[in-house]
Design a protein around this motif. Structure first.
Motif, short mmCIF file in Angstrom:
data_model
loop_
_atom_site.label_atom_id
_atom_site.label_comp_id
_atom_site.label_asym_id
_atom_site.label_seq_id
_atom_site.Cartn_x
_atom_site.Cartn_y
_atom_site.Cartn_z
N SER A 122 0.85 -1.20 0.00
CA SER A 122 0.00 0.00 0.00
C SER A 122 0.88 1.24 0.00
O SER A 122 2.11 1.16 -0.06
CB SER A 122 -0.91 -0.02 1.23
OG SER A 122 -0.13 -0.05 2.41
N ASP A 124 1.58 3.20 2.40
CA ASP A 124 2.46 3.30 3.58
C ASP A 124 3.47 2.16 3.66
O ASP A 124 4.14 1.99 4.67
CB ASP A 124 1.62 3.36 4.85
CG ASP A 124 0.69 2.16 4.98
OD1 ASP A 124 0.69 1.33 4.04
OD2 ASP A 124 -0.03 2.06 5.99
N GLU A 126 2.93 -1.13 3.60
CA GLU A 126 2.46 -2.39 4.15
C GLU A 126 1.94 -3.30 3.04
O GLU A 126 1.33 -2.82 2.06
CB GLU A 126 1.35 -2.14 5.17
CG GLU A 126 1.81 -1.42 6.43
CD GLU A 126 2.77 -2.25 7.25
OE1 GLU A 126 2.60 -3.49 7.29
OE2 GLU A 126 3.70 -1.67 7.84
#
Length: 668
Positions: A122, A124, A126
Motif C-alpha cells: 500500500s 504506507d 504495508e
C-alpha cells in the motif's frame, strides 16, 4: 548371454533434479492444518500455498519468477473465516483461482496484473491483502476439494463433508449439478472430455458419474484399508488409477476400467511399501507417465502406463520429506532442456523446492517424440454449452514446438494417439501436426539414442534368408607383361569368372556386416545377420535356446569370411565353425582357397625366370592347373553357401514360431 528380455522405453532413464538453492522459495509458512489435500497448486505463472495465518483462513500466491527468501510480511488472499483447505487454478485463465474452506464457502479470486509477492504494498509500505471476487455458497459443511473442468470455461467441481459434489458456473455463481454420496468424498477427477467424474469416498467405493445426467454409471469397491484414498483419470482413456492401503497397511496402486468398476481392478494391486503417508497421484497424458508422491517421505516414484499395466521407470529420492506437491501444466516445461514435468514440493513447511524431470538427451533440435500436442489455455466449450449437453472429445491442443521456437502457440486438431477433440467451428485451428507413430513414441522397442549407458533392448523379427545375387559377366583387363595365351585362357575358362565374382560378393558382404564391428544378438535386436554367422540347424533332441546361440566370429583382416558349419552336421552348441571339420579335410575350403591363391601369387611373383625365357605353353598349362584347383574349391564353397541358405530358412521358420508363441502368451 542371459537371454533376458529388457523392456525398452525412452523414459526409462528419466531423472528428477532439484533446483539450486537460489532458485527455491524460502521463508514459506505452509499451513499446519491436517486436512488431506495437496496444500500447494501451480500453473504456468503462479504458485498457490495454503498459508499458516491467524485471523481466519488465507492462502498466498507466489509468481514463479520471484524466487528466494520471502519477506516476513507478505500479501495474502484473505476472506475466509476458517482454514483454507484446497485451491485450484483455472486452466483457461492464469489469473483466476478458486479456494475451498472450512467455513463451507468457495472463494473465486482474481490475481491483479501488477501483483507481486515481494512488492505488492500500500501507500504506507504495508503488504496489501486481497479479497475474493465472489463467494459460492451452497454446501452445508466444510469444502474439502475444488477442481476445475478440463474442457469447459468457468466450470468448477467442489466436494464437501455434507456428502455432496456440486458443479458450479463460477461466472454466474449458479449451481449446475449436485451429485449426492453416502459418505465424504476424499478425491475426485474429471474424465478427459469432462463428461464424467470419478470419485472415491470414505466408504471405500469408487463411483463414476455421468455428471449432466446426475447418475452413477459404474460403481465398485476400492482399496480395503482404512486411510483415505486418491483417484486420477488416466488421460485420454477409459482407465483410472487409485492409491490407497490394504488391510495390512501396505500402500497400493490399482488400475481400473472406469465403466466396469464392478469387475474389480485390472491385474491386481501394485504394492509400493508399508509407509503410513497417503500417496498423491499425478498423471501426464502426453508421456503416459504416472507420478506417485508420498506424504511424509521424500520419494517420488514414476511409472509408464501401457496396455493396462504400470511399468516402473525410476524413483526420485530425497531425505527431505514433503507434505504437499504440485505439478505445473504442460505448457510450463522447458522444452529446450528436455524437461517433461515441472513439479514443486514442500520441505519442512518452510521451503518449496522446484523439481524438474528430464529425459537425458543431447540434441539441439525439437524432440517431437517426447513433446506431442498438449492441452492449451483455450476452452473448448463455454459453461452454458456444456451444461446444455454439448460435448467435445477433449481439450483444445497446441503444438509444443511453438515453445521451442518462441512463436505464437498454434491450435491443432487432436489425434487418436494422444487426444481426440475436434475444435468447435468457432475456434480457428491449424492443420494437424504429424503425430509420431507408436514406435517413434517408444511405447515398445525404442532405445534412448542419446544415453550411452542405456541398457534397453528389444526383440526384433529375425532377418530374411540371405541370397547371393547372380554374378554378371566380369570385366577383364590385361596386366603389364601378360602374354596373349594367358589372356585367352582366362577368357575361355568360366570358372575363373565365377570365382572372381563370388569372391567379390563375399568381400562386399564381409565389409558391410563385419561381426567384429557389430555382434548381433537377440537382446540388441539387430536386423543384419551375416550369412557366415547363421547357426546350423539342430535336431529336436539337441535343440538349444536361440537366445543362447553364439554367432561365429570372422577375422576382420580376411577378404573371404570363414566357412560356417554345413547344415548336414549337428555339432554341439559349444563348437565353433573353426573347430568343425568338413568331411576328411584338415582345413576349410576358404582356407585352402586362400593358401592356393597365396601359393600361386608367391610362385609367379618370386620366379627368377623371365617371361621371355619360358614357353607360353608351359605358363599356360601351369595357370590352367591352378585354375582347375581353384574351381574345385569354388564348387565346395558354393555347396557350403547353399547349405547356409537352407539353414537360414530353417532358423527363420523356428524364430517365427517362437515369435508367434510369444505373441499368444502376451495376448493371454
Amino acid at each position: 548371454m542371459s537371454g533376458k528380455f529388457v523392456r525398452a522405453s525412452k523414459y526409462r532413464h528419466v531423472y528428477g533434479q532439484v533446483a539450486k538453492k537460489e532458485r527455491q522459495y524460502e521463508n514459506i509458512r505452509v499451513t499446519n492444518n491436517a486436512w488431506d489435500s495437496n496444500l500447494i497448486q501451480a500453473n504456468s505463472k503462479f504458485l498457490a500455498v495454503n498459508w499458516n495465518s491467524s485471523g481466519g483462513g488465507a492462502f498466498a500466491v507466489i509468481p514463479l519468477d520471484e524466487v528466494g527468501k520471502a519477506p516476513d510480511q507478505v500479501p495474502l488472499f484473505r476472506g475466509h473465516t476458517a482454514h483454507v483447505l484446497d485451491t485450484d487454478f483455472n486452466p483457461f485463465d492464469d489469473y483466476c483461482i478458486a479456494s475451498g474452506s472450512d467455513d463451507g464457502k468457495i472463494g473465486i479470486w482474481e490475481i491483479p496484473k501488477d501483483y507481486s509477492f515481494h512488492n505488492y504494498t500500500s501507500a504506507d509500505g504495508e503488504p496489501k491483502d486481497l479479497e475474493p471476487k465472489k463467494f459460492l455458497q451452497g454446501h452445508g459443511r466444510k469444502v474439502g476439494h475444488v477442481l476445475f473442468h478440463p474442457t469447459a470455461q468457468n466450470v468448477l467441481a467442489s466436494s464437501s463433508l455434507d456428502y455432496t459434489v456440486k458443479i458450479w458456473d463460477i461466472s454466474t455463481g449458479k449451481e449446475l449439478f449436485n451429485l449426492k454420496h453416502p459418505d465424504m468424498v476424499t478425491s475426485m477427477s474429471f474424465s478427459y472430455n469432462g463428461n464424467h467424474l470419478v470419485t472415491v469416498s470414505r466408504d471405500k467405493k469408487l463411483r463414476v458419474w455421468d455428471i449432466r445426467a446426475g447418475k452413477i454409471v459404474s460403481e465398485g469397491p476400492a482399496h480395503t484399508g482404512a486411510k483415505n484414498q486418491r483417484v486420477v483419470w488416466l488421460g485420454n482413456s477409459d482407465r483410472i488409477a487409485t492409491t490407497g492401503f490394504s488391510k495390512l497397511s501396505d500402500r497400493q496402486v490399482g488400475i481400473w476400467d472406469a465403466f466396469n468398476l464392478e469387475k474389480g481392478d485390472l491385474g491386481g494391486f501394485y504394492t509400493l511399501d508399508q509407509s503410513s503417508g497417503i500417496v498423491m497421484p499425478f498423471y501426464d497424458d502426453s508421456n503416459k507417465i504416472l507420478y506417485l508422491v508420498g506424504k511424509g517421505d521424500g520419494n517420488i516414484r514414476y511409472f509408464e502406463f501401457q496396455n493396462d499395466e504400470l511399468f516402473e521407470l525410476s524413483e526420485f529420492q530425497s531425505v527431505d520429506p514433503q507434505r504437499g506437491f504440485a505439478a505445473a501444466p504442460r505448457r510450463a516445461v522447458s522444452v529446450k532442456n528436455n524437461e517433461i514435468l515441472k513439479g514443486f514440493k514442500t520441505v519442512n513447511d518452510h521451503c518449496i523446492e522446484p523439481i524438474s524431470f528430464h529425459v537425458p538427451r543431447k540434441a539441439d533440435s525439437f524432440q517431437d517424440d517426447i513433446y506431442p500436442d498438449a492441452p492449451s489455455h483455450i476452452a473448448a466449450l463455454s459453461a452454458e454449452e456444456w451444461a446444455s449437453g454439448k460435448s467435445t472429445e477433449g481439450p483444445l491442443l497446441f503444438n509444443m514446438k511453438s515453445l521451442f521456437d518462441g512463436s505464437e502457440p498454434m491450435l491443432v486438431p487432436s489425434s487418436a494417439g494422444n487426444s481426440e477433440p475436434v475444435p468447435p467451428a468457432t475456434t480457428p485451428s491449424a492443420p494437424a501436426a504429424e503425430e509420431p507413430s507408436a514406435s517413434e513414441k517408444g511405447d515398445v522397442g525404442q532405445k534412448e539414442e542419446s544415453t550411452p549407458q542405456s541398457t534397453e533392448k528389444t526383440l526384433t523379427r529375425p532377418p530374411s534368408p540371405v541370397t547371393i545375387p547372380k554374378p554378371s559377366a566380369p570385366k577383364t583387363s590385361k596386366e603389364n607383361g601378360s602374354s596373349t595365351a594367358i589372356d585367352e585362357t582366362l577368357k575361355e575358362d568360366k570358372t575363373v569368372n565365377g570365382l572372381l565374382m563370388r569372391a567379390s560378393q563375399l568381400d562386399k558382404d564381409n565389409d558391410a556386416e563385419d561381426p567384429s564391428k557389430d555382434v548381433s544378438t537377440w537382446d540388441e535386436g539387430e536386423d543384419n545377420v551375416p550369412p557366415a554367422e547363421l547357426p546350423p540347424p539342430v535336431s529336436s533332441a539337441s535343440r538349444v535356446e536361440e537366445s543362447k546361440l553364439v554367432p561365429a566370429k570372422t577375422e576382420k583382416s580376411k577378404t573371404i569370411p570363414q566357412e560356417a558349419v554345413p547344415a548336414t552336421q549337428t555339432p554341439t552348441p559349444e563348437a565353433t565353425p573353426s573347430q568343425t571339420k568338413i568331411k576328411t579335410s584338415t582345413s576349410s575350403p576358404a582356407t585352402r582357397l586362400e593358401e592356393k591363391v597365396e601359393e600361386f601369387t608367391t610362385t609367379t611373383s618370386d620366379s627368377n625366370v623371365s617371361d621371355s625365357t619360358v614357353a607360353p605353353t608351359a605358363k599356360t598349362m601351369g595357370l590352367k592347373q591352378s585354375v582347375e584347383t581353384l574351381s574345385g574349391l569354388v564348387l565346395q564353397l558354393s555347396q557350403v553357401v547353399d547349405d547356409l541358405k537352407r539353414a537360414s530358412l530353417e532358423k527363420d521358420t523356428r524364430l517365427k514360431a517362437v515369435e508367434d508363441k510369444l505373441a499368444q502368451l502376451v495376448g493371454k
